[in-house]
Design a protein around this motif. Structure first.
Motif, PDB file in Angstrom:
ATOM      1  N   TYR A  57       0.853  -1.183   0.000  1.00 25.62           N
ATOM      2  CA  TYR A  57       0.000   0.000   0.000  1.00 25.62           C
ATOM      3  C   TYR A  57       0.890   1.234   0.000  1.00 25.62           C
ATOM      4  N   GLN A  58       0.296   2.360  -0.353  1.00 23.44           N
ATOM      5  CA  GLN A  58       0.907   3.643  -0.077  1.00 23.44           C
ATOM      6  C   GLN A  58       0.268   4.142   1.215  1.00 23.44           C
ATOM      7  N   PHE A  59       1.046   4.177   2.279  1.00 21.74           N
ATOM      8  CA  PHE A  59       0.519   4.553   3.586  1.00 21.74           C
ATOM      9  C   PHE A  59       0.577   6.077   3.725  1.00 21.74           C
ATOM     10  N   ILE A  60      -0.604   6.682   3.821  1.00 24.59           N
ATOM     11  CA  ILE A  60      -0.687   8.139   3.856  1.00 24.59           C
ATOM     12  C   ILE A  60      -1.546   8.586   5.035  1.00 24.59           C
ATOM     13  N   SER A  61      -1.462   9.869   5.339  1.00 31.23           N
ATOM     14  CA  SER A  61      -2.262  10.426   6.430  1.00 31.23           C
ATOM     15  C   SER A  61      -3.702  10.649   5.985  1.00 31.23           C
ATOM     16  N   ARG A  62      -4.573  10.828   6.958  1.00 29.46           N
ATOM     17  CA  ARG A  62      -5.970  11.121   6.651  1.00 29.46           C
ATOM     18  C   ARG A  62      -6.072  12.464   5.913  1.00 29.46           C
ATOM     19  N   GLN A  63      -5.235  13.409   6.292  1.00 28.88           N
ATOM     20  CA  GLN A  63      -5.262  14.713   5.645  1.00 28.88           C
ATOM     21  C   GLN A  63      -4.909  14.610   4.159  1.00 28.88           C
ATOM     22  N   GLU A  64      -3.875  13.825   3.840  1.00 28.28           N
ATOM     23  CA  GLU A  64      -3.484  13.644   2.445  1.00 28.28           C
ATOM     24  C   GLU A  64      -4.554  12.892   1.670  1.00 28.28           C
ATOM     25  N   PHE A  65      -5.169  11.920   2.315  1.00 34.60           N
ATOM     26  CA  PHE A  65      -6.245  11.169   1.672  1.00 34.60           C
ATOM     27  C   PHE A  65      -7.391  12.104   1.298  1.00 34.60           C
ATOM     28  N   ASP A  66      -7.792  12.943   2.232  1.00 35.95           N
ATOM     29  CA  ASP A  66      -8.892  13.881   1.974  1.00 35.95           C
ATOM     30  C   ASP A  66      -8.542  14.830   0.825  1.00 35.95           C
ATOM     31  N   ARG A  67      -7.289  15.263   0.776  1.00 33.27           N
ATOM     32  CA  ARG A  67      -6.867  16.155  -0.311  1.00 33.27           C
ATOM     33  C   ARG A  67      -7.018  15.477  -1.660  1.00 33.27           C
ATOM     34  N   MET A  68      -6.630  14.192  -1.746  1.00 31.84           N
ATOM     35  CA  MET A  68      -6.712  13.451  -2.997  1.00 31.84           C
ATOM     36  C   MET A  68      -8.159  13.224  -3.415  1.00 31.84           C
ATOM     37  N   VAL A  69      -9.041  13.018  -2.456  1.00 29.07           N
ATOM     38  CA  VAL A  69     -10.469  12.867  -2.764  1.00 29.07           C
ATOM     39  C   VAL A  69     -11.001  14.143  -3.400  1.00 29.07           C
ATOM     40  N   VAL A  70     -10.717  15.261  -2.787  1.00 30.37           N
ATOM     41  CA  VAL A  70     -11.199  16.554  -3.284  1.00 30.37           C
ATOM     42  C   VAL A  70     -10.644  16.832  -4.681  1.00 30.37           C
ATOM     43  N   ALA A  71      -9.387  16.426  -4.915  1.00 34.40           N
ATOM     44  CA  ALA A  71      -8.737  16.677  -6.208  1.00 34.40           C
ATOM     45  C   ALA A  71      -9.180  15.692  -7.285  1.00 34.40           C
ATOM     46  N   GLY A  72      -9.990  14.695  -6.928  1.00 34.90           N
ATOM     47  CA  GLY A  72     -10.461  13.712  -7.901  1.00 34.90           C
ATOM     48  C   GLY A  72      -9.376  12.770  -8.386  1.00 34.90           C
ATOM     49  N   GLU A  73      -8.406  12.469  -7.527  1.00 28.65           N
ATOM     50  CA  GLU A  73      -7.263  11.658  -7.928  1.00 28.65           C
ATOM     51  C   GLU A  73      -7.489  10.159  -7.773  1.00 28.65           C
ATOM     52  N   PHE A  74      -8.625   9.760  -7.188  1.00 26.28           N
ATOM     53  CA  PHE A  74      -8.891   8.337  -6.971  1.00 26.28           C
ATOM     54  C   PHE A  74      -9.854   7.784  -8.021  1.00 26.28           C
ATOM     55  N   LEU A  75      -9.553   6.585  -8.502  1.00 24.82           N
ATOM     56  CA  LEU A  75     -10.486   5.843  -9.336  1.00 24.82           C
ATOM     57  C   LEU A  75     -11.648   5.361  -8.485  1.00 24.82           C
ATOM     58  N   GLU A  76     -11.348   5.018  -7.260  1.00 27.00           N
ATOM     59  CA  GLU A  76     -12.351   4.626  -6.278  1.00 27.00           C
ATOM     60  C   GLU A  76     -11.779   4.912  -4.907  1.00 27.00           C
ATOM     61  N   HIS A  77     -12.660   5.091  -3.927  1.00 27.45           N
ATOM     62  CA  HIS A  77     -12.218   5.224  -2.544  1.00 27.45           C
ATOM     63  C   HIS A  77     -13.363   4.821  -1.636  1.00 27.45           C
TER      64      HIS A  77
END
Length: 212
Positions: A57-77
């Motif tokens: 996995y890529q282990f990231i913080s909750r803050q970074e995860f939320d940023r990626m969601v907002v930026a539309g960087e996930f195929l799914e989450h």
């Protein structure tokens, strides 16, 4: 055939209840077949013993995860238990364009999102051979408390209830046989593993029985 003219790879979604053995199957497929790769997801959960960042996995913080969601960087989450998981869109497309078959090891919520975004993907659900065997496998990990195991077993019923949403269903009773079934599906075969086959119904009934 050059890399630039290779056919685009196949996107393969594999889901299962915790303890069904999907991780072991995926690791063996990726290890043994150079044209198959693992779509490394991001997660906010803590790294387990033996896991490697960037490989498992890529282990990231909750803050970074939320940023990626907002930026539309996930195929799914999705949220699974108390943690969050997501598949970076660019990473998957890069591998598919190279002609690699990309496996996403995700839960049913993520699988539903991927099917919506990429209808041509192949979806596979891995089932345990019985409820008791699923519990045995969870306990053999020796990584979770009794309370966590009990919750995972309860949630497994809900997870398995979504099996009909998948194209294929593979029962992981014999590891070698299950591995060959999944490989056949990835290669474009696997008709005998279709999820709508009648002979699988008795097993499903037993696994989903609430009083088992």
């Amino acid at each position: 055939m050059t890399a630039s003219t290779k056919p685009r790879g196949r996107l393969v979604v594999i889901s299962a209840p915790s303890g069904a053995g999907k991780t072991s199957l995926v690791r063996e497929l990726v290890h043994s077949h150079p044209d198959i790769c693992f779509g490394v997801s991001c997660t906010t959960r803590q790294k387990r013993e033996g896991e490697e960042g960037g490989r498992d996995y890529q282990f990231i913080s909750r803050q970074e995860f939320d940023r990626m969601v907002v930026a539309g960087e996930f195929l799914e989450h999705a949220q699974v238990f108390d943690n969050f998981y997501g598949t970076p869109r660019d990473q998957v497309n890069t591998q598919l364009d190279k002609g690699k078959h990309v496996i996403l090891e995700i839960d049913w919520q993520g699988a539903r999102q991927v099917r919506g975004a990429e209808p041509s993907c192949v979806s596979i659900f891995i089932m345990p051979p019985s409820r008791s065997e699923l519990e045995n496998r969870l306990r053999q990990r020796a990584t979770d408390s009794d309370d966590v195991i009990a919750r995972r077993l309860q949630d497994a019923v809900n997870e398995m209830s979504h099996w009909e949403e998948f194209d294929y269903l593979v029962v992981n009773d014999n590891f070698g046989e299950a591995l060959q079934e999944v490989l056949a599906i990835i290669r474009g075969g696997g008709e005998r593993s279709r999820s709508n086959r009648a002979e699988i119904r008795p097993l499903i009934t037993g696994l989903l029985a609430r009083d088992s």
